[in-house]
Enzyme design. Sequence first.
Site, short mmCIF file in Angstrom:
data_model
loop_
_atom_site.label_atom_id
_atom_site.label_comp_id
_atom_site.label_asym_id
_atom_site.label_seq_id
_atom_site.Cartn_x
_atom_site.Cartn_y
_atom_site.Cartn_z
N GLY A 1 0.84 -1.20 0.00
CA GLY A 1 0.00 0.00 0.00
C GLY A 1 0.87 1.24 0.00
O GLY A 1 2.03 1.20 -0.42
N ARG A 2 0.29 2.34 0.52
CA ARG A 2 1.04 3.62 0.50
C ARG A 2 2.34 3.51 1.27
O ARG A 2 3.39 3.95 0.80
CB ARG A 2 0.16 4.72 1.11
N HIS B 1 5.39 1.00 19.38
CA HIS B 1 4.41 1.53 18.42
C HIS B 1 4.66 3.02 18.15
O HIS B 1 3.84 3.88 18.47
CB HIS B 1 2.97 1.31 18.92
N ARG C 1 0.46 -4.00 12.15
CA ARG C 1 -0.36 -4.27 13.32
C ARG C 1 0.06 -5.59 13.91
O ARG C 1 0.34 -6.55 13.16
CB ARG C 1 -1.85 -4.36 12.94
N ARG D 1 -3.27 -8.40 -2.84
CA ARG D 1 -4.44 -9.02 -3.48
C ARG D 1 -4.23 -9.19 -4.97
O ARG D 1 -4.67 -10.14 -5.57
CB ARG D 1 -5.67 -8.12 -3.29
N ILE E 1 5.80 -3.24 11.13
CA ILE E 1 5.41 -1.87 11.53
C ILE E 1 3.92 -1.67 11.25
O ILE E 1 3.45 -0.53 11.22
CB ILE E 1 6.25 -0.80 10.78
N GLU F 1 -1.05 -4.30 23.34
CA GLU F 1 -0.20 -3.13 23.64
C GLU F 1 -0.79 -2.40 24.84
O GLU F 1 -2.01 -2.33 24.95
CB GLU F 1 -0.14 -2.21 22.42
N ASP G 1 7.42 -3.20 15.97
CA ASP G 1 6.94 -1.94 16.54
C ASP G 1 5.51 -2.09 17.07
O ASP G 1 5.01 -1.20 17.73
CB ASP G 1 6.98 -0.84 15.46
C1 DGY Z 1 -1.27 4.36 12.49
O1 DGY Z 1 -1.34 5.57 12.25
O2 DGY Z 1 -2.23 3.62 12.42
C2 DGY Z 1 0.05 3.83 12.89
O3 DGY Z 1 -0.07 2.73 13.70
C3 DGY Z 1 0.92 4.89 13.54
O4 DGY Z 1 2.04 4.36 14.12
#
Ligand code: DGY
Length: 320
Positions: A155-156, A280, A233, A177, A231, A262, A257
């Site tokens: 993605g971005r 995070h 989820r 996908r 980085i 959490e 991260d």
């Molecule tokens: C988000 O913006 O969803 C990211 O988890 C930021 O760290």
Amino acid sequence: MQGSEGSHFPPLLKFGAFTPEDEARLKETFTLVDEAAIERDPRLAQQVKGLVTRSNYRVTKALIDQLPALKIIATNGVGFDGIPVDYAAQKGIVVTHTPDVLNKAVAELAIGLLFSLLRRLPAADRFVREGQWLHLTPALAYDLAGKKVGIVGLGRIGKEIANRLEAFEVDIAYFGRKPQAVAWSYFSSVEALAASVDILIVTCPGGADTFHLIDESVLGRLGPEGFIVNIARGSVIDEAALCRALSERAIRGAALDVFEHEPLADSPLLGLDNVVLTPHIGSATHETRRRMTELVIRNLVSFFTTGRAVTPVPSSFQMN
Ligand code: DGY
């Protein structure tokens, strides 16, 4: 309806902890109330039309039900897996997020974590501070150049990471996908991607569609020389399977991260020497958080004055 002195807007429920800087920015435009204030004065629950939160918090259906006048939930983050978006839509509540403004910061953290993991930077720092250098030789680490890197979810943010990796002489592949108009190799299965790369970087959104996408079988295919960086989820990786793979050296290391729960506490991850852990902080820079909070404020102001938000979450979401 008035918030309090100076605010033309209804009171805003602040759900979760914000940095003092972000809170001060929000307070320039809005009167913030928290759950404790509502408990003290339950009439406030009838007045709250907006709720502001962050990616680290879960907005429950029960919380939404406690706020009969709620019209907008604005999360200060790109991810909205902590918000029951369909339930909010059924109740006519708009949900907004902060896409794009954090892409670079999250990509920079991914690259930083990758080098921390391969070059064992946290351990090297401890080595110096603890005086081990005086009588020991630091352990060797690993190059990035020449490795194959697989991006899970192009993605971005995945694209920002891949563009930066180009400079490091690696082969890049991705899973998603469908193939995209990019030069990198496409894999239609995450297992096949894992089997063909040295490093997986997880960048896809969280939520039901990606829950435990990286499981024991994917980690097995990554193999004993493989590394993983997350980085995205915590929910995307089966954390129990990851802990087993790390402690049995079924993979070489991980930099994380984000976590299934959490803040991270009492986790076997804390006792492993082949992980790098951060709290995070993907978007946690002064510049990026300022842009994110400004976008949150623009969403709320626009919604309260025109009825339209600037960056509502997409109505049907799918991984790239
Ligand atoms: C988000 O913006 O969803 C990211 O988890 C930021 O760290």
